[in-house]
Every structure is written in C-alpha cells, then in structure tokens.
Design a protein around this motif. Structure first.
Motif, PDB file in Angstrom:
ATOM      1  N   ASP A   1       1.883  -9.410  -3.611  1.00 48.53           N
ATOM      2  CA  ASP A   1       1.150  -8.178  -4.111  1.00 48.53           C
ATOM      3  C   ASP A   1       0.199  -7.666  -3.054  1.00 48.53           C
ATOM      4  O   ASP A   1       0.159  -6.397  -2.968  1.00 48.53           O
ATOM      5  CB  ASP A   1       0.401  -8.537  -5.234  1.00 48.53           C
TER       6      ASP A   1
ATOM      7  N   GLU B   1       0.711  -3.699  -1.957  1.00 46.84           N
ATOM      8  CA  GLU B   1      -0.549  -2.595  -2.019  1.00 46.84           C
ATOM      9  C   GLU B   1      -0.659  -2.104  -0.714  1.00 46.84           C
ATOM     10  O   GLU B   1      -0.702  -0.938  -0.810  1.00 46.84           O
ATOM     11  CB  GLU B   1      -1.611  -3.579  -2.395  1.00 46.84           C
TER      12      GLU B   1
ATOM     13  N   GLU C   1       2.082   0.494  -0.118  1.00 48.26           N
ATOM     14  CA  GLU C   1       2.433   1.329  -1.087  1.00 48.26           C
ATOM     15  C   GLU C   1       1.173   2.722  -0.580  1.00 48.26           C
ATOM     16  O   GLU C   1       1.295   3.599  -0.915  1.00 48.26           O
ATOM     17  CB  GLU C   1       2.074   1.069  -2.466  1.00 48.26           C
TER      18      GLU C   1
END
Length: 421
Positions: free
Chosen positions: A197, A201, A204
């Motif tokens: 994750d 992040e 993204e």
C-alpha cells in the motif's frame, strides 16, 4: 579481447563512479548524437525492483509471436555485453556493436559519463537506425534519474517495488517507489503490478499529478491460478491460459503484468498465450543440464538463479517449496551492497546447507567467509569454497543426488553461464 571489449574497457574509465544518477550527461551525449531517443519505435518502458526482465521477456515473446519486430534493452548482461541490445529480435553483432560504441565514444569526447549512460546511448542509436514495431526498455536502476528515462513511451510498466539499492534510491519503500514512479509521463498509461500500500500510494499520487492513467493489479486487472491454469481478467474479458514456461509461482505475477501490457497494446488471446509459452529468460530458476558445473555433480539436480534481494529470496523459497522433495543445498555468492540475511532468511527453511563462494572478478563481492557468517546468523549451516564448481563438487561428494541451487547474484550467474558454455 574483441574490438567491443576493448572499447567497453575504455568506457568503464570515463567516470570515477559506476553509478551516478543524473540525466545531464545523458542529455549531453544524446544531443551530440542527434537525439536518437526521439526516433525510436513505440517504447514500452519497464521499471520495478523484481520481475522487470521476466516481464519484458514475456512481452517480447507475445509481440514477436504476432509477427512484430521488437528491440529490447536489458541489463546487466550475464555472459556477454551483446545480450543487452537486441535489434529486431537478434542480439547486436560484434561489428555493429563496435561501430556503435566507437561512435558514442567519439561523440562523448572523453568527458565524464558512466558506463551505463554511454552504453544506453549506443542502444538508442542502434534502435533509431533499425526498423522495428516496438522497443522494450528495462530501467537500469530506479527510474526518475535512470539513463533510459529520456523517452516518452507508448506504455509504462512498474513491476513490484521492494527494498533494494538503498544507497541510491532511499531507505524507505515510499522513497524507492517515488524513484520508480519517476518513469511516469503525462497522459501515458502505466501498468502497475502488485504493490504494498505504501508504494502504491506514491505511484497513484504521481500518476494523478501527471494525468497518467493507471491500470493497477487488483483494481483494473487480476491474475491467479486455478486447477493448474493461469486465469487473467481485465475489462476486456477473461483469459484461461497454460502456466508460464518460466518456473516459479512469482512468474504468475510477472505474467499478469505482461498480459495487462499486451492487452493495452491490442494483443489477442493467441498472442497472450505465446507470451507465456515462448518466453526465455536465463538465470531464473534455470535448470542446468550440461557443462563443467553439471559434470562436477552428474547425478544432482542443479539450478541457477540471479535473485539477490529479500523479495527474490521469498520468490525462490516458494519455488523450492513447490518442487518435489529432495535434499537441497545452496551455493551462494553475493555483493557487499546487498541485504544478505534478508535474502537468505526465506531460503533457510528449504535448504540443508549453504556453501559460500566469492564472485570472481567483482570488486564488491563479499568474501566466502562473510556470506557464510550471514548464513549462520539465519540458522543455515554454512561452509566455504573457492569457486562455485568446487562447491558443487563438495556437495556431490556427500549427497550425490542432491538438488543444488546456485544463487545470490546475477554476476555470479553470469560467470556460471560463461564457464558452463
């Protein structure tokens, strides 16, 4: 020594550091060469920590199966430098390579430039002159300041990001992911493999700033295995394919990334199956079947893998765990810049012993004693030997039918392939 070897030796001396991440020198030499990077076929640019080479190999196999001419640039080489530059399907020839390197050396005019930068310029020069349908570029290190990051690709790809090369890319996963995400370009789609994750992040956020559409694992595409088959699904539909020919459960992930890329490039089902069926990528759980190393233990089952970081250790351990039970021994040589214990810890539960060796010709090699000490710290009984072939011979002397895995470094793997013909 061949003509290209002599030039390559001179190029190694043009910069005091092997790695010096910057794009200034790259832009300078490319300008002197007439900016060949602006005349490449449509580019697929691939970054990530693990799986770049295997993913590239599968994309190339798929594109070639549908009749395309494909350039490919990869690093490092295993046995010969020529492996790094593939022109429309064929490795660059000796005469062509010598001429390219000579042209780049002349254009550089003796100014400081790293070996990777000037040889990447040579690859771009070659790719600009030979017609092809696509050029596949593997990032050398990181992404943002990598010498390959001077192109605007048709498609970007980021394979799984993990901790490696901290001395250049940062100590945390978000820092490293930020460097990898540096290949993203405004408006250019990017295939994103499975990520923690914290890494996703960062990727993204950069994609959002650039308006670069992401096609991310778990969101836009999925890959799994069912009843001994690979199942891939995206918005286009479902694929039910034979498993990748490249061994190891981790190759399912790499196959998914390659399939997502190929679908974005308009590939049909037959092209996708060929990508998994026809890919060749040496030193990834490669079974050795002939040569002096095999002759040292003729009844043994000998594998070679160039993985060298904790994520690779986990992947190799999973592959070993899926093989039929057989006494397994490791022969390992590693560089001093690597997380040796992190690599070995997942393997400790799958091996009876480790025989540590130095990597011939590498200034940064760990000594056999240092690698053996790291193995002992993860509860893996360890010995030392002068060479990998000696290590194989020692193992075969007390366990003739063992499974032997030579691992720890692509540089060691390359030496084994050179010696083994």
């Amino acid at each position: 020594m061949s003509g290209s070897d002599a030039i390559l030796a001179r190029l190694m001396a043009l910069h005091p550091k092997i790695i010096d991440l910057s794009l200034d020198r790259m832009h300078r030499i490319l300008s002197a060469l007439g900016n060949p990077q602006d005349r490449l076929p449509p580019v697929v640019h691939i970054a990530g920590t693990n799986g770049k080479g295997s993913t590239l190999a599968m994309i190339r196999a798929g594109l070639e199966a549908r009749g395309e001419r494909v350039h490919a640039y990869t690093s490092p080489h295993l046995a010969r430098f020529h492996e790094r530059i593939r022109l429309a399907g064929d490795l660059v020839g000796e005469d062509a390579l010598s001429a390219l390197l000579d042209e780049c050396e002349t254009a550089n005019g003796g100014r400081p430039i790293t070996f990777f930068e000037i040889t990447t310029a040579a690859a771009f020069l070659a790719f600009s002159r030979v017609p092809a349908d696509h050029a596949l570029l593997e990032v050398g290190l990181g992404g943002r300041l990598d010498a390959t990051n001077v192109v605007t690709p048709k498609l970007s790809v980021i394979t799984p990001v993990s901790i490696d090369h901290q001395q250049y890319l940062g100590d945390t996963l978000p820092e490293i992911a930020g460097e990898k995400a540096g290949i993203l370009k405004r408006g250019v789609h990017c295939i994103v493999g499975p990520q923690d994750d914290a890494a996703l992040e960062v990727i993204e956020a950069r994609a959002a700033r650039l308006g670069a559409p992401l096609l991310a694992h778990g969101q836009h595409w999925h890959v799994t295995t069912e009843r001994g088959r690979l199942v891939f699904q995206d918005d286009t539909g479902l694929l039910d394919l034979a498993l990748p020919v490249l061994p190891g459960a981790h190759q399912v992930t790499n196959a998914g990334i390659a399939l997502a890329a190929l679908r974005q490039l308009g590939a049909d089902d037959a092209t996708c199956q060929a990508a998994l069926r026809d890919a060749i990528w040496p030193a990834r759980m490669q079974r050795l079947t002939r040569g002096p190393v095999v002759d040292a233990a003729p009844a043994a089952e000998i594998y070679l893998d160039g993985g060298h970081n904790p994520a690779a250790g986990i992947a190799i351990a999973a592959t070993l765990g899926a093989l039929p039970r057989r006494p397994t021994h490791l022969v390992c040589g590693m560089l001093a810049t690597k997380d040796v214990e992190g690599f070995l810890r997942p393997l400790a539960g799958h091996a009876i012993s480790l025989t540590a060796v130095p990597i011939p010709g590498e200034a940064n090699t760990l000594s056999a004693a240092e690698t053996a000490a790291a193995a002992a710290r993860v509860s893996l009984p360890a010995l030392t030997a002068d060479t990998a072939r000696d290590a194989v011979r020692l193992i075969a002397a007390h366990s003739p039918q063992a499974r032997i895995l030579i691992c720890g470094s692509l540089y060691l793997a390359g030496r084994i392939l050179q010696e083994n013909g």
